[in-house]
Design a protein around this motif. Structure first.
Motif, short mmCIF file in Angstrom:
data_model
loop_
_atom_site.label_atom_id
_atom_site.label_comp_id
_atom_site.label_asym_id
_atom_site.label_seq_id
_atom_site.Cartn_x
_atom_site.Cartn_y
_atom_site.Cartn_z
N THR A 19 0.83 -1.20 0.00
CA THR A 19 0.00 0.00 0.00
C THR A 19 0.86 1.25 0.00
OG1 THR A 19 -1.79 -1.13 1.20
CG2 THR A 19 -1.79 1.28 1.25
N LEU A 23 1.13 4.20 -2.96
CA LEU A 23 0.86 5.61 -2.63
C LEU A 23 2.07 6.48 -2.96
CD1 LEU A 23 -1.00 5.23 0.78
CD2 LEU A 23 -1.99 5.87 -1.42
N ASN A 163 -10.67 9.35 4.08
CA ASN A 163 -9.31 9.04 3.62
C ASN A 163 -8.98 9.74 2.30
OD1 ASN A 163 -8.81 7.33 5.82
ND2 ASN A 163 -9.73 5.59 4.77
N PHE A 166 -5.43 10.11 0.69
CA PHE A 166 -4.78 9.11 -0.13
C PHE A 166 -4.93 9.39 -1.63
CE2 PHE A 166 -5.41 5.85 3.48
CZ PHE A 166 -4.17 6.18 4.01
N GLU A 242 -4.03 7.10 8.66
CA GLU A 242 -3.12 7.56 7.59
C GLU A 242 -1.67 7.58 8.05
OE1 GLU A 242 -4.35 11.21 5.86
OE2 GLU A 242 -6.32 10.48 5.25
N TRP A 245 0.93 5.03 6.83
CA TRP A 245 1.60 5.18 5.54
C TRP A 245 2.11 6.60 5.35
CZ3 TRP A 245 -3.09 2.49 6.04
CH2 TRP A 245 -2.98 1.11 5.87
N ASP A 246 2.38 7.29 6.44
CA ASP A 246 2.86 8.67 6.34
C ASP A 246 4.15 8.74 5.52
OD1 ASP A 246 2.56 11.52 7.28
OD2 ASP A 246 4.56 11.07 8.05
N SER A 248 4.94 7.08 2.97
CA SER A 248 4.72 6.94 1.53
C SER A 248 4.13 8.20 0.91
CB SER A 248 3.77 5.77 1.27
OG SER A 248 2.47 6.04 1.80
N LEU A 249 3.59 9.09 1.72
CA LEU A 249 2.98 10.31 1.21
C LEU A 249 3.99 11.44 1.04
CD1 LEU A 249 -0.32 10.27 3.32
CD2 LEU A 249 0.01 9.49 0.96
#
Length: 274
Positions: A19, A23, A163, A166, A242, A245-246, A248-249
């Protein structure tokens, strides 16, 4: 114990890491999208070949390989959607005031190509595993497909956490098709049904006399479905999901010279009901 713990840990890692990678990739500059899609497509073909090659593999390693291939097939449509390549015929915000059937029609148009791609990929996975004894890859795809459809419907009907963070900038218009609300009547039914199925899968995995590979396959399915139930709860509970996956952002926070103009969207809130 390793028979059960291994698939659980592997599923958790794949769920979290894949995931995040997706992202991260869709947050990169648009000039990278062609390469990303090309690599993803190559991996898709390899995954389908892997499902075909392992369809009669009844070893534990066969279960791991089939599960991984099923996830890779699913990842392709996630990447294609988030890159904006396979979405729908409608690529603009929901018209103000649209309610009821018009709202549903517009929403379907916005994701129709994506939904058709899901059907085509399911047919490909089914064909690759047809007549085989190892159906872990097929279970994996079906669980991801069914639970994603459930999540989409719940977001359309109304949930607390949308969300929307995302979504990449080029898909910002999709936020207008979401509805923010405390909850909806479908949510408890979808969570209850999926929880019951997950419990049955866990029970079957620990049944006496079950083959090791079959047990591993059931654990993969049960863990994946349990994570999907957790993701449903993320939609309504005040949890900062969120942050998982911080990392990945970060690709979206870097300056992007080729970023498209910002899309004006209506406030993501529950519109008045008539």
């Amino acid at each position: 114990m390793t028979l059960y713990l291994g698939p659980v840990l592997f599923t958790l890692f794949v769920w979290w890491f894949s995931t995040g990678v997706i992202l991260y990739l869709d947050g990169l500059p648009r000039r990278t999208f062609k390469v990303t899609l090309a690599v993803a497509t190559a991996l898709l073909l390899l995954a389908l070949l892997g499902l075909y090659a392992t369809r009669d593999d009844t070893r534990i390693t066969g279960a791991y390989l089939a599960f991984t291939c099923g996830v890779v097939v699913w990842a392709w449509q996630e990447i294609a959607f988030l890159l904006g390549v396979v979405t729908g015929s409608r690529r603009e915000p929901l018209p103000l005031g649209a309610q009821g059937w018009p709202r549903l029609r517009y929403a379907v148009q916005a994701v129709l190509h994506h939904e058709l791609a899901l059907v085509v990929l399911f047919a490909a996975v089914l064909a690759a595993t047809w007549g085989g004894e190892n159906l872990v890859g097929l279970w994996t795809y079906v669980i991801l497909w069914v639970m994603r459809q459930s999540a989409k419907l719940n977001i359309f009907l109304g949930v607390r956490n949308l969300n929307e963070g995302f979504l990449p900038p080029h898909l910002a218009y999709l936020q207008t098709y979401f509805r923010r609300a405390p909850g909806n009547s479908l949510f408890p039914l979808s969570v209850l049904a999926s929880t019951v199925v997950a419990a049955l899968l866990w029970q079957a995995a620990f049944a006496d006399g079950i083959a090791d590979a079959t047990a591993a396959g059931l654990v993969f399915a049960a863990t994946l479905l349990s994570l999907a139930v957790l993701e449903h709860w993320f939609l309504v509970l005040p949890l900062p999901s969120e942050r998982l996956w911080d990392w990945s952002l970060r690709s979206r926070r870097a300056p992007r010279v080729d970023a498209p103009p910002a899309v004006a969207v209506a406030p993501v809130a529950s519109p008045p009901r008539h």
